[in-house]
Design an enzyme around this catalytic site. Structure first.
Site, PDB file in Angstrom:
ATOM      1  N   LYS A  82     -39.812  85.510  29.704  1.00  0.00           N
ATOM      2  CA  LYS A  82     -40.332  84.426  30.540  1.00  0.00           C
ATOM      3  C   LYS A  82     -41.539  84.914  31.325  1.00  0.00           C
ATOM      4  O   LYS A  82     -41.578  86.043  31.825  1.00  0.00           O
ATOM      5  CB  LYS A  82     -39.261  83.884  31.485  1.00  0.00           C
ATOM      6  CG  LYS A  82     -38.705  84.872  32.506  1.00  0.00           C
ATOM      7  CD  LYS A  82     -37.622  84.202  33.346  1.00  0.00           C
ATOM      8  CE  LYS A  82     -36.979  85.193  34.318  1.00  0.00           C
ATOM      9  NZ  LYS A  82     -35.893  84.567  35.101  1.00  0.00           N
ATOM     10  N   LYS A 101     -41.591  76.475  30.232  1.00  0.00           N
ATOM     11  CA  LYS A 101     -40.382  76.709  31.036  1.00  0.00           C
ATOM     12  C   LYS A 101     -40.243  75.542  32.002  1.00  0.00           C
ATOM     13  O   LYS A 101     -41.054  75.373  32.909  1.00  0.00           O
ATOM     14  CB  LYS A 101     -40.475  78.031  31.801  1.00  0.00           C
ATOM     15  CG  LYS A 101     -39.159  78.393  32.477  1.00  0.00           C
ATOM     16  CD  LYS A 101     -39.226  79.708  33.192  1.00  0.00           C
ATOM     17  CE  LYS A 101     -37.824  80.117  33.641  1.00  0.00           C
ATOM     18  NZ  LYS A 101     -37.129  79.091  34.411  1.00  0.00           N
ATOM     19  N   GLU A 147     -42.631  78.090  24.500  1.00  0.00           N
ATOM     20  CA  GLU A 147     -42.127  76.827  25.004  1.00  0.00           C
ATOM     21  C   GLU A 147     -42.452  76.757  26.491  1.00  0.00           C
ATOM     22  O   GLU A 147     -42.457  77.775  27.175  1.00  0.00           O
ATOM     23  CB  GLU A 147     -40.596  76.717  24.857  1.00  0.00           C
ATOM     24  CG  GLU A 147     -40.069  76.769  23.445  1.00  0.00           C
ATOM     25  CD  GLU A 147     -38.543  76.862  23.416  1.00  0.00           C
ATOM     26  OE1 GLU A 147     -37.942  76.907  24.518  1.00  0.00           O
ATOM     27  OE2 GLU A 147     -37.964  76.924  22.324  1.00  0.00           O
ATOM     28  N   ARG A 158     -29.639  89.231  28.584  1.00  0.00           N
ATOM     29  CA  ARG A 158     -31.050  89.198  28.897  1.00  0.00           C
ATOM     30  C   ARG A 158     -31.719  90.323  28.104  1.00  0.00           C
ATOM     31  O   ARG A 158     -31.710  91.479  28.489  1.00  0.00           O
ATOM     32  CB  ARG A 158     -31.271  89.409  30.398  1.00  0.00           C
ATOM     33  CG  ARG A 158     -32.683  89.125  30.860  1.00  0.00           C
ATOM     34  CD  ARG A 158     -32.843  89.507  32.319  1.00  0.00           C
ATOM     35  NE  ARG A 158     -31.961  88.775  33.205  1.00  0.00           N
ATOM     36  CZ  ARG A 158     -32.208  87.553  33.675  1.00  0.00           C
ATOM     37  NH1 ARG A 158     -33.301  86.922  33.313  1.00  0.00           N
ATOM     38  NH2 ARG A 158     -31.359  86.962  34.487  1.00  0.00           N
ATOM     39  N   ARG A 194     -25.017  75.865  33.936  1.00  0.00           N
ATOM     40  CA  ARG A 194     -25.197  77.292  33.617  1.00  0.00           C
ATOM     41  C   ARG A 194     -23.981  78.119  34.018  1.00  0.00           C
ATOM     42  O   ARG A 194     -23.660  79.111  33.364  1.00  0.00           O
ATOM     43  CB  ARG A 194     -26.454  77.808  34.337  1.00  0.00           C
ATOM     44  CG  ARG A 194     -26.746  79.273  34.113  1.00  0.00           C
ATOM     45  CD  ARG A 194     -28.081  79.647  34.710  1.00  0.00           C
ATOM     46  NE  ARG A 194     -28.369  81.059  34.571  1.00  0.00           N
ATOM     47  CZ  ARG A 194     -29.565  81.588  34.711  1.00  0.00           C
ATOM     48  NH1 ARG A 194     -30.590  80.816  34.989  1.00  0.00           N
ATOM     49  NH2 ARG A 194     -29.755  82.877  34.583  1.00  0.00           N
ATOM     50  N   GLU A 244     -32.311  72.035  28.895  1.00  0.00           N
ATOM     51  CA  GLU A 244     -32.602  71.911  30.315  1.00  0.00           C
ATOM     52  C   GLU A 244     -32.546  70.428  30.690  1.00  0.00           C
ATOM     53  O   GLU A 244     -33.071  69.569  29.972  1.00  0.00           O
ATOM     54  CB  GLU A 244     -34.004  72.460  30.599  1.00  0.00           C
ATOM     55  CG  GLU A 244     -34.314  72.672  32.055  1.00  0.00           C
ATOM     56  CD  GLU A 244     -34.050  74.098  32.521  1.00  0.00           C
ATOM     57  OE1 GLU A 244     -34.334  74.406  33.686  1.00  0.00           O
ATOM     58  OE2 GLU A 244     -33.549  74.905  31.708  1.00  0.00           O
ATOM     59  N   ARG A 304     -30.361  74.518  33.695  1.00  0.00           N
ATOM     60  CA  ARG A 304     -29.903  74.872  32.356  1.00  0.00           C
ATOM     61  C   ARG A 304     -28.581  74.167  32.085  1.00  0.00           C
ATOM     62  O   ARG A 304     -27.706  74.084  32.948  1.00  0.00           O
ATOM     63  CB  ARG A 304     -29.721  76.397  32.293  1.00  0.00           C
ATOM     64  CG  ARG A 304     -29.499  76.967  30.908  1.00  0.00           C
ATOM     65  CD  ARG A 304     -30.792  77.052  30.118  1.00  0.00           C
ATOM     66  NE  ARG A 304     -30.586  77.744  28.858  1.00  0.00           N
ATOM     67  CZ  ARG A 304     -30.721  79.059  28.691  1.00  0.00           C
ATOM     68  NH1 ARG A 304     -31.048  79.834  29.716  1.00  0.00           N
ATOM     69  NH2 ARG A 304     -30.556  79.599  27.505  1.00  0.00           N
TER      70      ARG A 304
END
Length: 885
Positions: free
Chosen positions: A755, A588, A586, A749, A608, A636, A593
């Site tokens: 990413k 970024k 996807e 994470r 976020r 987002e 967020r």
């Protein structure tokens, strides 16, 4: 810089110019036509509208008038002058002055919120900002104007329905015309007091349109809404109106007792001055080297700016509608102790001792052992309290209950309790640069003796949160700090400031809870993410009920995070290590967020950090209501226009705004781009594989500004590289690679999401200012403001960075900057431009925050370029090329 003095008006002696003086002067600028700013001067500078309004009030001018349109520049004597809109009333102006000694912007009275009958305020960079600070305390943040207007209209309609006459009190020049404009379309006949009618006639002659109105006639007022100046409150004129209901319209209506002080039936906070948040925003927009404050809470606001690292001083010290606190009081007299001080083995004393032990322990395992033993010792009443406080917060993150007791409140309470003079206290504060250490040192000579139970401290936090205004909060804090030992007072203050600083992150508290109650860390973390309350999670862990935690709409959870990798080969290797031969990609996006929760007709948007931001993006919420079904989306929010993203810097213009600014909404349109579905139609699905969540997401019927982020499948690193280049060409930050079989892991994470954000470019810059850091870097200059060369060869700031260097490099640079300081303003050292840094960043965007006209997205220091001189740094032109200009 320009010399500025104050004597019943601002005076610039080198220019022989007065700014809004009281009484007639030889040469003066008049910012607007309110009577406390006007005067019969020999020579006056003002706008055309102000000249007309002054003439209506004072008659013909006595002396010579220099009438300037907005943005028209005029050379007078030894300076250049320009007037820009102030937004206070029609024709109100700020005054920009340029001389060989520097530039100055004088605001006069101003507001940044868009008015209905006045110009929109603007900003102009200047070395010195002289600003009015009528509402210069944090409690004066005004609600959205459209909400206040709706309340005023409701007051008028309900009063008329009850057979009464609504009377609205507002100054005859400015406020009255705002009220009149606000009533347009409400279907209410309007009458104007004679003084209001006179000023409104001038407004109309200047081209301002209003709804129909009549001049006040005593026998015909029934059925009308009457707009009057505040001076008629309690007058015989009003007493003769039967069944009247009177409302005061003033910014001071934020104070709970305003309607009683004004002898009114209601009070609404409609202000033609800037609130505290807009005062801060204006400072940011002007970017001055120093700020001089006057009127209202001038001393308070100047102090707040100094605490933000901005040189600021008060020209006046008047405090309106509130008694000033003495700056020095003797230390409180405490009765002689008959018993030893309370032991630190229970209540808040034990909590403080545990914090000290954790701070003194190195290594995660050691900290976890101490903490687990302490948590295990607490009962069910104290366990949730301590668990939350150990994260440095007074309340759980999702409680949305800010204490609003900032450093200004804490400082005032510490001055009272310690008995220190302001100068002695300031010396302690500057020496420590840490709220907790400052508290400990200030109270060390006069400590209290009581360590209350945790429940008592929890009640105090609740009282502090509900107290209205800094005076009430300071009084509560004084009593509490006076009773505590210095170390406990330090701990209390660090919780209030959200800065416990004992080397204990939230993850370690989670680990300690898992250890204390024999729970699996991964299960406990997931329960915490779902509940958003570590105290509630701790109780579930103790009683073996963690599995009962579930995702609930309108209870925001932490986002799943992606791990970074530097190149496509690393991404491919990571994503296929488990045997998969396909990776989902996807783009970024360069936004913020956000989670979108929708059930029936209720919609909420959360950032976020779990803050509710629904009011900032009303068009997204409105579009979500129209989508069939109930859901919780992860995605987002992106500024997006004409098929391309506008970038984060454009989106920032909408972040944190209190008002629904329709003009800004059209200027910076936004899109909610969903990439995950966590809950749908009563069922949590975040534990389902991504491929199934994605299928459910794509079944929802979205329409702009709601959309779904496209995905693509790739089977090698070369395709990842190509996709990255395509994403950057489209204006996005990079790529997110995802494992189609992965479940959603809130707040974690891991390797299921990767990413890829390749280094965009670097610029060689020179440091022009250095600032003390925070925490363990509070005694070193670790935050650097840097510049490039503009088209004329002068230095122009372009950003600020604080990451990328080792502790040793920072220590060395601290010594260099201390030797090369040209000027110090609080915690900021303006230094000779000698140290060249290589700065990496993600993108360059146009911005009015820096003199260069550009700002760097996520700047970080790549290297100190000892091999380069200041003559070899990059230029604004280089930044412009990188920005695509």
């Amino acid at each position: 810089m320009i010399d500025v003095r104050y004597d019943r008006g601002v005076f610039l002696p080198d220019l022989s110019l007065w700014l809004d003086p009281h009484g007639p002067r030889d040469f003066a600028f008049v910012s607007h036509a309110h009577s406390d700013h006007t005067g019969r001067h020999r020579e006056t500078i003002l706008t055309p509208a102000t000249a007309r309004l002054m003439a209506a009030r004072l008659g013909s001018p006595v002396g010579r008038e220099h009438i300037l349109d907005f943005r028209e520049r005029l050379r007078l004597r030894n300076f250049e002058i320009m007037l820009i809109p102030a937004g206070h009333v029609l024709g109100s102006a700020q005054c920009w002055i340029g001389t060989d000694a520097g530039s100055l912007l004088y605001t006069g009275d101003f507001k940044l919120r868009v008015g209905l009958s006045s110009e929109i305020a603007e900003a102009e960079p200047a070395d010195t900002l002289v600003m009015e600070t009528t509402y210069g305390r944090p409690q004066y943040v005004f609600p959205p104007t459209d909400e206040v207007i709706a309340q005023i209209v409701k007051f008028c309609v309900e009063t008329r329905e009850d057979g009464g006459t609504p009377v609205l009190l507002g100054y005859s020049l400015g406020k009255a015309q705002e009220i009149l404009s606000a009533l347009a379309g409400a279907g209410i006949p309007i009458m104007l007091h004679g003084a209001v009618w006179k000023m409104t006639q001038v407004y109309e002659s200047l081209g301002i349109a209003f709804p129909a109105y009549e001049k006040y006639a005593a026998g015909a007022v029934a059925g009308h809404a009457l707009i009057c100046p505040p001076s008629v409150a309690g007058s015989a004129m009003l007493r003769r109106i039967p069944h009247r209901r009177v409302a005061m319209l003033s910014g001071w209506a934020i104070n709970p007792g305003m309607r009683f002080q004004s002898r009114a039936d209601a009070a609404f906070p409609l202000s033609d001055h800037a609130g505290y948040d807009d005062l801060l925003r204006h400072v940011e927009n002007v970017r001055p080297r120093r700020v001089l404050t006057l009127h209202g809470f001038a001393q308070d606001f100047a102090r707040d700016l100094r605490e933000r690292g901005i040189e600021a001083w008060a020209l006046t010290g008047a405090v309106q509608l509130e008694l000033a606190l003495p700056l020095r009081r003797p230390a409180p007299v405490r009765p002689a102790a008959r018993e030893p001080a309370a032991q630190a083995d229970s209540g808040f004393g034990k909590f403080t001792a545990v914090c000290a032990a954790i701070a003194a322990t190195t290594g995660k395992l050691g900290k976890t052992r101490i903490l687990a033993a302490y948590l295990q010792s607490l009962d069910d009443a104290d366990l949730p309290l301590a668990s939350v406080w150990l994260t440095g917060n007074a309340f759980a993150q999702t409680a949305a209950r800010p204490v609003r007791a900032g450093w200004a409140v804490i400082r005032r309470a510490l001055l009272v309790v310690s008995g220190l003079s302001p100068s002695d206290f300031q010396a302690i504060s500057r020496r420590n640069n840490d709220a907790g250490l400052t508290t400990f040192e200030a109270l060390a000579a006069a400590p209290g003796r009581a360590n209350p139970p945790l429940a008592e401290i929890a009640s105090f936090f609740h009282e502090l949160e509900t107290a209205r205004g800094p005076v009430a909060k300071s009084a509560l804090l004084e009593r509490r700090l006076a009773s505590l030992p210095a170390e406990s007072a330090r701990t209390l203050v660090t919780i209030l400031t959200g800065d416990l600083r004992i080397g204990l992150k939230e993850g370690l508290v989670e680990d300690a809870l898992a250890s204390a109650f024999d729970a699996e860390s991964v299960v406990l973390r997931e329960a915490h993410m779902l509940l958003g309350d570590l105290g509630a999670t701790a109780l579930l862990a103790r009683h073996g009920q963690l599995d009962s935690a579930t995702l609930t709409p309108f209870q925001a959870i932490k986002c799943m995070l992606a791990s970074p990798e530097p190149d496509a080969a690393s991404v491919w290797s990571r994503m296929t290590a488990g045997g998969s031969d396909v990776v989902w990609l996807e783009d970024k996006l360069d936004g913020i967020r956000a989670q979108l929760h929708k059930v029936d007709d209720r919609v909420e948007i959360y950032s976020r950090d779990l803050r509710r931001v629904t009011g900032t993006f009303p068009e997204i919420a409105a579009a979500a209501v129209c989508v069939a079904g109930d859901f919780v989306l992860d995605g987002e929010i992106v500024a997006f226009q004409d098929g391309r993203p506008l970038g984060f810097f454009e989106l920032q213009r909408r972040l944190g705004r209190k008002e629904r600014d329709l003009f800004l909404a059209s200027e910076v349109p936004v899109t909610f781009a969903a990439f995950d579905l966590l809950w749908v139609n009563g069922r949590s699905i975040f534990r389902d594989p991504l491929v199934e969540r994605r299928r459910s997401l794509e079944s929802l019927a979205f329409a702009p500004p709601l959309t779904v982020v496209p995905i693509s499948s790739v089977r090698d690193a070369t395709a990842i590289d190509a996709a990255f280049d395509h994403a950057r060409a489209a204006g996005n930050e990079g790529l997110i690679a995802k494992d189609p079989s992965s479940r959603y892991l809130p707040g974690r994470r891991g390797l299921a999401w990767i990413k890829l954000k390749k280094e965009f470019a670097t610029l060689d810059v020179v440091v022009v200012a250095a600032e003390y850091g925070h925490g363990r870097r509070r005694n070193v200059l670790s935050d650097y403001t840097f510049a490039v060369r503009d088209d004329s060869g002068r230095l122009a700031t372009i950003g600020k960075a604080y990451s990328g260097l080792t502790d040793a490099e920072i220590r060395d640079l601290t010594e260099v900057f201390q030797r090369t300081t040209l000027r110090q303003a609080g915690r900021i050292f303006h230094v000779r431009p000698e140290v060249v840094l290589e700065i990496a960043f993600d993108s360059v965007q146009p911005s009015d925050r820096h003199a260069s006209g550009y700002a760097l997205r996520f700047p970080r220091i790549k290297a100190i370029r000892h091999d380069k001189s200041v003559d070899e740094i990059d230029s604004v032109a280089a930044a412009r090329r990188l920005a695509g200009g």
